[in-house]
Design a protein around this motif. Structure first.
Motif, short mmCIF file in Angstrom:
data_model
loop_
_atom_site.label_atom_id
_atom_site.label_comp_id
_atom_site.label_asym_id
_atom_site.label_seq_id
_atom_site.Cartn_x
_atom_site.Cartn_y
_atom_site.Cartn_z
N SER A 163 0.94 -1.27 -0.06
CA SER A 163 -0.15 -0.03 -0.04
C SER A 163 0.65 1.26 -0.02
N TYR A 164 2.16 1.13 0.50
CA TYR A 164 2.93 2.25 0.71
C TYR A 164 3.37 2.74 -0.96
N GLU A 166 1.44 1.87 -3.73
CA GLU A 166 0.33 2.25 -4.38
C GLU A 166 -0.09 3.43 -4.03
N SER A 167 -0.04 3.73 -2.73
CA SER A 167 -0.26 5.34 -2.34
C SER A 167 0.48 6.22 -3.06
N ALA A 168 1.99 6.01 -3.23
CA ALA A 168 2.70 6.80 -4.04
C ALA A 168 2.43 7.05 -5.19
N ARG A 169 1.88 5.86 -5.98
CA ARG A 169 1.39 5.86 -7.34
C ARG A 169 0.27 6.53 -7.54
N VAL A 170 -0.66 6.55 -6.94
CA VAL A 170 -2.00 7.46 -6.74
C VAL A 170 -1.65 8.83 -6.75
N PHE A 171 -0.58 9.23 -6.14
CA PHE A 171 -0.01 10.64 -6.14
C PHE A 171 0.90 11.28 -7.22
N GLY A 172 1.19 10.05 -8.23
CA GLY A 172 1.66 10.45 -9.34
C GLY A 172 3.07 10.14 -9.33
N ALA A 173 3.62 9.42 -8.23
CA ALA A 173 5.27 9.07 -8.60
C ALA A 173 5.44 8.05 -9.69
N GLN A 177 10.95 7.01 -8.79
CA GLN A 177 10.60 7.75 -7.65
C GLN A 177 10.00 7.07 -6.42
N HIS A 181 11.98 7.16 -3.14
CA HIS A 181 11.37 7.89 -1.94
C HIS A 181 11.00 6.76 -0.78
N VAL A 182 10.39 5.66 -1.54
CA VAL A 182 9.68 4.60 -0.52
C VAL A 182 10.33 3.51 -0.34
#
Lengths: 272, 354
Positions: A163-164, A166-173, A177, A181-182
């Motif tokens: 989910s970490y 996926e969360s970054a993906r939804v923000f457009g990373a 990145q 970042h993650v």
């Protein structure tokens, strides 16, 4: 009561013998370099610096430590970089036959040890013109360590929740990145473990550099140790002990540093 | 702010599992919309397909009149709160809230400022330097909310936003979330398996079962007139009585008793057909003495609900439940009679509302 006391005494004696078995060589290692004429026994040193003087004056001793550093750092960096990318991909992308591939890699790399593969590896290095080159040796050592490194790191990657990312993906990373970042911060203990493991492995490796580096100026400390004999063909104990001490200090320091910083947790993942 | 439209959305997982089966759904701009269903019904898959984390096998996702079916999650201009909040454990609260802005290449000063502003609005101002591991569940949830607010996305997607909170906090968070959504006015879709949560928070909701939407409506519609027996059984904290019966002239025969035809079904039934009679325990008037059109039996169980009691009657071996106000609850073994409210009772034919 007597049985209990006797039992305790027996137990303590056993522990003491075991401890002595492991401690005496270490004691020798720290006392012999400071003794004028060391033998195989542990003596109270007379604190001479002559042995260190001799090592410093030896034409290949200190350069060989530098060679060891180049080889092990080079290999460790390459192993961590490649293993991290491969482990991330293998952990996140579903490939048919992925697990079979991983186990085959691990199995083959542990069955076919350096000793078994040394002839073909030597021939390969000759054909590719990689004999007597640090780069060639680094590549071959990296190849040998990668399967186990990928296997260990994949475990770290698997234990970090998706989910970490996926969360970054939804923000457009972007994928890179996300890794920077993650993923990398999350598996940093794992990366450190692999790095230290690779470093220590190469630092202590004798066979591969002995085979593939014939130029004495390029040989690492593990190989140079083997050449420290007196003119009479006897092991040069004062040189060996002193050089041995210098050779082991970096590994001990690195262990202390990493252990302090990461606590050598082998379970990766996140505290929740 | 944008409306969300789904057109014939289908998702088939490799292996042939059909998680979503040709769904159509319209969520107007600014609506607080709930996807409700039991686990495995496809509600989370639907949310993830809207976000773009799952690719649709067929159909289209349209957000704000833009077809985003083939667009990567980052290009859809939606923001998502995950069930475990997915706060990055190695970043402090400020960095977590500012992360979406960092991806959008907002300057460091500006994004810190924005994070502080949003954080302050959600009452996080004294926690901005902490790591997620040092926060309580409720605080973590507010950080996750602050992070999606900082994105200023067209739509928010919440995956089980309350399920990680303990029961008491959940009620508080429910009210808070509803108030926040109203103030922001951003189209919000949330997934839940808790029917009470959906009824309490949503403007409208969809009840899902096995990849299909079984009913779409406001909480009042879904509660009062469930479109089929699945929804009827799923909605309501005490499940609806669903009793097999048959039409007998101008009355219904249910569990060996004669009851009146509900107002909603008047004139739509044919004599002799088999039906399912549905009435919520809350819409039953319990009495100790008999009357016309009641379900009569022996009291089998009395459960305390706090301000009321749930009485289970054994009516000719069929269990019928009624809610009885406090102070007038019967004892187990008493004769009891329950009169369904004609304006609230429902009749189902082949599982669908008549």
């Amino acid at each position: 009561m007597t049985r209990f006391v006797l039992g305790r005494i027996g137990f303590c004696t056993l522990i003491a013998v075991l401890l002595a078995f492991f401690t005496i060589p270490l004691l020798w290692l720290v006392t012999a370099p400071f003794t004028s004429d060391p033998s195989y026994e542990v003596k109270v040193p007379d604190f001479t610096w002559d042995n260190f003087q001799a090592v410093v004056e030896h034409p290949y001793a200190l350069p060989s430590l530098y060679n060891s550093l180049v080889l092990s750092v080079g290999t460790a960096v390459l192993v961590v970089l490649l293993a991290a990318l491969a482990a991330y991909a293998l952990s996140r992308v579903r490939l048919p036959g992925r697990d079979a591939l991983l186990y085959a890699l691990l199995l083959l790399s542990s069955i076919i040890t350096g000793t078994a593969a040394m002839v073909p590896l030597f021939q390969l290095a000759v054909e590719l013109n990689l004999i007597d080159s640090h780069l060639g040796l680094i590549l071959i050592l990296t190849g040998g360590l990668l399967p186990a490194a990928i296997f260990m790191l994949k475990d770290f990657m698997d234990s970090t929740p998706k989910s970490y990312e996926e969360s970054a993906r939804v923000f457009g990373a972007s994928p890179l990145q996300i890794v920077r970042h993650v993923v990398v911060p999350l598996v940093r203990p794992g990366l450190a473990t692999i790095g230290v493991w690779a470093l220590a492995n190469v630092w202590g490796n004798f066979l591969m550099p002995y085979l593939l580096l014939s130029d004495v100026e390029k040989q690492p400390a593990a190989v140079i140790t083997y050449t420290l004999y007196t003119e009479g063909g006897q092991a040069n104990l004062s040189m060996l002990s002193t050089f041995g001490l210098l050779y082991s200090i970096p590994v001990v320091l690195m262990y202390l540093f990493v252990s302090k910083k990461y606590g050598f947790r082998f379970h990766g993942g996140i505290k929740r | 702010m944008a409306a969300i439209e789904l057109r014939g959305l289908t998702k088939v997982y490799p292996g042939g599992v059909k998680a979503l089966d040709s769904l159509d759904l319209d969520i107007p701009d600014g609506e607080f919309f709930a996807l409700l269903g039991p686990s495995g019904c496809g509600k989370t898959t639907l949310l993830r397909t809207i976000a773009g984390l799952e690719t649709a096998t067929g159909g289209a996702v349209v957000i704000g009149e833009r077809d985003v079916t083939g667009v990567q999650p980052g290009g859809r201009d939606v923001a998502m709160v995950f069930q475990d909040y997915a706060l990055f454990p190695h970043m402090d609260v400020t960095d977590n809230i500012a992360y979406p802005l960092r991806i959008k290449k907002v300057a460091k000063g500006a994004r810190r400022e924005k994070a502080e502003e949003v954080g302050a609005r959600l009452g996080l101002d004294h926690l901005m330097d902490r790591r997620p591991g040092q926060l309580s569940g409720g605080q973590q949830q507010r950080v996750a909310l602050a992070r999606v607010m900082a994105t200023q996305a067209q739509a928010f997607l919440f995956d089980e936003p309350l399920s990680n909170l303990d029961a008491r906090l959940r009620l508080e968070a429910r009210t808070f979330l509803k108030k926040l959504q109203r103030e922001l006015g951003v189209t919000t879709v949330f997934v839940t398996h808790d029917q009470a949560e959906a009824l309490a928070m949503a403007d409208r909701m969809a009840v899902m079962e096995a990849g299909h939407i079984r009913q779409i409506g406001t909480p009042v519609e879904v509660f009062q007139r469930p479109a089929n027996t699945f929804v009827a059984g799923f909605i309501g904290s005490t499940p609806m009585n669903l009793l097999d019966g048959a039409v007998r002239g101008d009355t219904l025969e249910v569990a060996g008793c004669k009851v009146a035809v509900p107002i909603a079904a008047e004139g739509r039934l044919t004599d002799g057909e088999k039906i399912v009679y549905g009435v919520r325990p809350e819409y039953m008037a319990y009495s100790a003495g008999p009357a016309e059109g009641v379900l009569s039996g022996k009291v089998a169980i009395v459960e305390n609900l706090g301000a009321s009691h749930l009485v289970t009657l054994d009516v000719n071996d069929v269990l019928v439940q009624a809610v009885v106000p406090e102070g007038s609850e019967p004892a187990v073994g008493d004769d009891g009679h329950a009169l369904p409210r004609r304006d609230r009772a429902l009749v189902y034919r082949d599982g669908e509302l008549v």
